[in-house]
Design an enzyme around this catalytic site. Structure first.
Site, mmCIF file in Angstrom:
data_model
loop_
_atom_site.group_PDB
_atom_site.id
_atom_site.type_symbol
_atom_site.label_atom_id
_atom_site.label_comp_id
_atom_site.label_asym_id
_atom_site.label_seq_id
_atom_site.Cartn_x
_atom_site.Cartn_y
_atom_site.Cartn_z
ATOM 1 C CB SER A 1 -0.963 0.000 1.188
ATOM 2 O OG SER A 1 -0.337 -0.455 2.343
ATOM 3 C CD GLU B 1 -5.218 2.795 -5.287
ATOM 4 O OE1 GLU B 1 -5.633 3.955 -5.252
ATOM 5 O OE2 GLU B 1 -4.283 2.395 -4.556
ATOM 6 C CG HIS C 1 -3.316 -0.998 -2.913
ATOM 7 N ND1 HIS C 1 -3.653 0.307 -2.685
ATOM 8 C CD2 HIS C 1 -3.170 -1.568 -1.685
ATOM 9 C CE1 HIS C 1 -3.725 0.517 -1.384
ATOM 10 N NE2 HIS C 1 -3.429 -0.597 -0.759
ATOM 11 C CG ASN D 1 -3.757 5.043 1.260
ATOM 12 O OD1 ASN D 1 -4.837 5.195 1.834
ATOM 13 N ND2 ASN D 1 -3.100 3.898 1.267
HETATM 14 P P1 NAI Z 1 -0.403 -9.265 8.095
HETATM 15 O O1 NAI Z 1 0.670 -8.938 9.065
HETATM 16 O O2 NAI Z 1 -1.794 -9.540 8.564
HETATM 17 O O3 NAI Z 1 0.056 -10.516 7.202
HETATM 18 C C1 NAI Z 1 1.330 -10.654 6.628
HETATM 19 C C2 NAI Z 1 1.634 -12.136 6.539
HETATM 20 O O4 NAI Z 1 2.818 -12.301 5.751
HETATM 21 C C3 NAI Z 1 1.912 -12.794 7.901
HETATM 22 O O5 NAI Z 1 1.086 -13.917 8.034
HETATM 23 C C4 NAI Z 1 3.391 -13.148 7.835
HETATM 24 O O6 NAI Z 1 3.685 -14.359 8.517
HETATM 25 C C5 NAI Z 1 3.613 -13.296 6.348
HETATM 26 N N1 NAI Z 1 5.004 -13.074 5.917
HETATM 27 C C6 NAI Z 1 5.844 -12.092 6.334
HETATM 28 N N2 NAI Z 1 7.015 -12.188 5.671
HETATM 29 C C7 NAI Z 1 6.905 -13.239 4.826
HETATM 30 C C8 NAI Z 1 7.773 -13.821 3.864
HETATM 31 N N3 NAI Z 1 9.008 -13.345 3.647
HETATM 32 N N4 NAI Z 1 7.331 -14.881 3.158
HETATM 33 C C9 NAI Z 1 6.087 -15.383 3.376
HETATM 34 N N5 NAI Z 1 5.222 -14.870 4.269
HETATM 35 C C10 NAI Z 1 5.617 -13.802 4.989
HETATM 36 O O7 NAI Z 1 -0.397 -8.046 7.043
HETATM 37 P P2 NAI Z 1 -1.575 -7.537 6.095
HETATM 38 O O8 NAI Z 1 -2.341 -6.484 6.804
HETATM 39 O O9 NAI Z 1 -2.279 -8.703 5.516
HETATM 40 O O10 NAI Z 1 -0.730 -6.781 4.958
HETATM 41 C C11 NAI Z 1 -0.001 -7.463 4.002
HETATM 42 C C12 NAI Z 1 0.378 -6.534 2.869
HETATM 43 O O11 NAI Z 1 -0.800 -5.924 2.331
HETATM 44 C C13 NAI Z 1 1.304 -5.377 3.253
HETATM 45 O O12 NAI Z 1 2.143 -5.105 2.165
HETATM 46 C C14 NAI Z 1 0.318 -4.232 3.480
HETATM 47 O O13 NAI Z 1 0.905 -2.972 3.303
HETATM 48 C C15 NAI Z 1 -0.698 -4.508 2.386
HETATM 49 N N6 NAI Z 1 -2.033 -3.951 2.601
HETATM 50 C C16 NAI Z 1 -2.623 -3.984 3.830
HETATM 51 C C17 NAI Z 1 -3.901 -3.475 4.009
HETATM 52 C C18 NAI Z 1 -4.556 -3.526 5.352
HETATM 53 O O14 NAI Z 1 -5.557 -2.809 5.545
HETATM 54 N N7 NAI Z 1 -4.090 -4.330 6.282
HETATM 55 C C19 NAI Z 1 -4.659 -2.891 2.895
HETATM 56 C C20 NAI Z 1 -3.980 -2.976 1.608
HETATM 57 C C21 NAI Z 1 -2.702 -3.455 1.500
#
Ligand code: NAI
Length: 507
Positions: free
Chosen positions: A123, A156, A144, A194
């Site tokens: 994001s 996006e 996105h 954003n």
């Molecule tokens: P989260 O922390 O809930 O999930 C991330 C997951 O990725 C975790 O389960 C973790 O174990 C895993 N992980 C971390 N490093 C890893 C690797 N090297 N290989 C495999 N798995 C790995 O995070 P969330 O909120 O789901 O966000 C994920 C992505 O989406 C980020 O880039 C965030 O910026 C983006 N995003 C988040 C939004 C939100 O509202 N939470 C909205 C839109 C985009």
């Protein structure tokens, strides 16, 4: 390039909130999906979670039981990255860290076929930076999604400097086939949503800081007059001030400290105090059990009015007249400068000047300024402000007029542009600058703000409806009042206004 056929294998990496949601969306669209997370057991847990959620939909009669079984059967947890080697599209939704994401992309490039699309759900990181150093940076692209991915329509499609345009078209078509509303955007800080949404929060925070009104009143105005689902304070309490403040800071820094994006000291103070909003039990509002939400400030009047005189055109507030007439008021029209007279009071839509300044400059006694409404024929509330020398009687007469039409007046201090008007003008200004800089088309920017953050109207279409010369005047007056570059009008807005053009031709 057409959409990916739904027989093609989609791999999702990261089984957190976003990855699980995206995996569900792809499986619901018919794709076989492999979900991988480097935390052992996380992917399998996420698949179980999705199955449970879909089962609830079956219980509610919203999903067929066979369809639920088929979707879950298409979702396979993977134990190792190597199991994703034959994917056609990989979407990574891992931790938001440039180096970690880059190293994952390098591994994927070595593992997957050269034709495999490498998409990132980032994001805030630059798609251009993510692709740097890869052998085939053209296949890296942003996809996105918004949270929760199964429910939010916007996607996006973010192109970096090297992203292949044909791929962007293919992912756009793919997202459409997944029942989403995709938009094209370039990899710039905040992408569309954003970035363009920043003034929604910033203007309310500023109005609060400058004592325009309290949180409850400003929120009520954005809701009841502006037609937004939530005001800025209740929304940031929901998002979490740590998250919302961090996004603002990252956009502000990324634009080299452009004051359009300046973070708010009062929000920083909430973060410093640990008042993060709903999740910590307190933000702008108190969420403790039994805590009462404060009421919005309202004015009422015992006066009775039965007629008003309209001089000239009230601009965007013109539909108010039909409402006054429908309420049984006699409305007399004559030429003039866009004023509505009732008793001693002179009402007008704000043009971005202070009420006291406009009263003096235009020689108007008893001036009362009106705020913007999304739809004056339906709004239940309207913000008003008045000049220092406006009499109490004139104020009461203005309030009585609105009251007669079923509109509650909420008082605002004498600040330029009132609340809804200046928020919408600044949203449109940011949207205009994003169009000018090639971040997205006017149509995509409006779609993104409606589908991504539920705005009641796209800010550019809204500016068209208000009238671009009028929006430009409001911003010029705001800039003059504050003397800050924050309110400088976008060159595109100025150019369109000068050329007599609009953002959307088909209104
Ligand atoms: P989260 O922390 O809930 O999930 C991330 C997951 O990725 C975790 O389960 C973790 O174990 C895993 N992980 C971390 N490093 C890893 C690797 N090297 N290989 C495999 N798995 C790995 O995070 P969330 O909120 O789901 O966000 C994920 C992505 O989406 C980020 O880039 C965030 O910026 C983006 N995003 C988040 C939004 C939100 O509202 N939470 C909205 C839109 C985009």
């Amino acid at each position: 390039m057409p959409a990916l056929p739904n027989t093609s294998l989609v791999a999702v990496i990261g089984a957190g909130a976003m990855g699980a949601g995206i995996a569900q969306v792809a499986a619901q669209a018919g794709h076989p999906v492999r979900l991988y997370d480097n935390r052992p057991g996380a992917a399998a847990q996420a698949v179980e979670g999705i199955a449970r959620q879909l089962a609830r939909l079956v219980e509610k009669g919203k999903l067929d039981a066979d369809a639920q079984r088929a979707i879950v059967a298409r979702l396979q947890p993977a134990d190792a990255l190597q199991e994703l080697a034959d994917a056609h599209l990989v979407i990574e939704a891992i931790v938001e860290n440039l180096e970690v994401k880059r190293s994952l992309l390098r591994e994927l490039e070595a593992l997957c076929a050269p034709t495999c699309i490498l998409a990132s759900n980032t994001s805030s990181l630059s798609i251009t930076s993510l692709a740097t150093g890869l052998k085939h940076p053209g296949r890296v692209i942003g996809m996105h999604f918004f949270n929760p991915a199964p429910l939010m329509a916007l996607v996006e499609i973010v192109s970096g400097l090297d992203s292949d345009p044909a791929l962007a078209d293919s992912l756009h078509a793919t997202a459409k086939a997944w029942n989403k509303k995709p938009v094209h955007t370039r990899s710039t800080p905040g992408f569309i949503v954003n970035r363009v949404a920043r003034p929604f929060y910033a203007e309310s925070l500023r109005l609060l800081q400058e004592g325009a009104a309290d949180c409850a009143t400003l929120d009520a105005l954005l809701r009841d007059a502006g037609g937004f689902r939530m005001g800025a304070f209740e929304l940031t309490d929901l998002i979490g001030h740590d998250v919302n403040y961090a996004v603002t800071c990252s956009v502000f820094d990324a634009y080299y400290g452009d004051f359009r994006f300046q973070p708010s000291l009062i929000q920083k103070e909430l973060v410093d105090a640990g008042r993060l909003g709903r999740k910590s039990g307190r933000g702008f509002y108190d969420y403790a059990e039994g805590a009462q939400r404060p009421n919005a400030s309202e004015l009422s009047s015992d006066l009775s009015v039965d007629g008003c005189v309209v001089e000239g055109d009230l601009g965007a507030a013109e539909p108010l007249l039909a409402r006054l007439q429908a309420a049984g008021l006699a409305v007399t029209r004559r030429d003039g400068a866009g004023l509505l007279r009732v008793g001693d009071a002179v009402l007008a839509l704000s043009d971005g000047r202070l009420a006291s300044q406009r009263a003096r400059e235009d020689g108007l006694a008893n001036l009362v300024l009106l705020d913007l409404a999304l739809d004056y024929t339906k709004a239940s509330r309207l913000g008003i402000s008045w000049a220092a020398d406006t009499s109490k009687l004139a104020r009461d007469q203005a309030v009585a007029l609105l009251q007669r039409a079923g509109i509650t007046a909420s008082p605002l201090a004498d600040l330029p542009g009132l609340a809804v008007l200046r928020t919408v003008a600044m949203l449109a200004n940011e949207g205009a600058d994003a169009v000018l800089q090639g971040v997205g088309s006017a149509a995509d920017i409006d779609l993104a703000m409606q589908a991504g953050v539920n705005y009641p109207r796209g800010p550019l279409a809204w500016a068209d409806a208000i009238g671009l010369p009028c929006v430009l005047r409001i911003l010029d007056n705001l800039q003059a009042a504050y003397g800050e570059t924050r309110y400088r009008p976008s060159l595109l807005l100025r150019r369109h206004a000068a050329e007599g053009r609009v953002f959307h031709d088909q209104l």
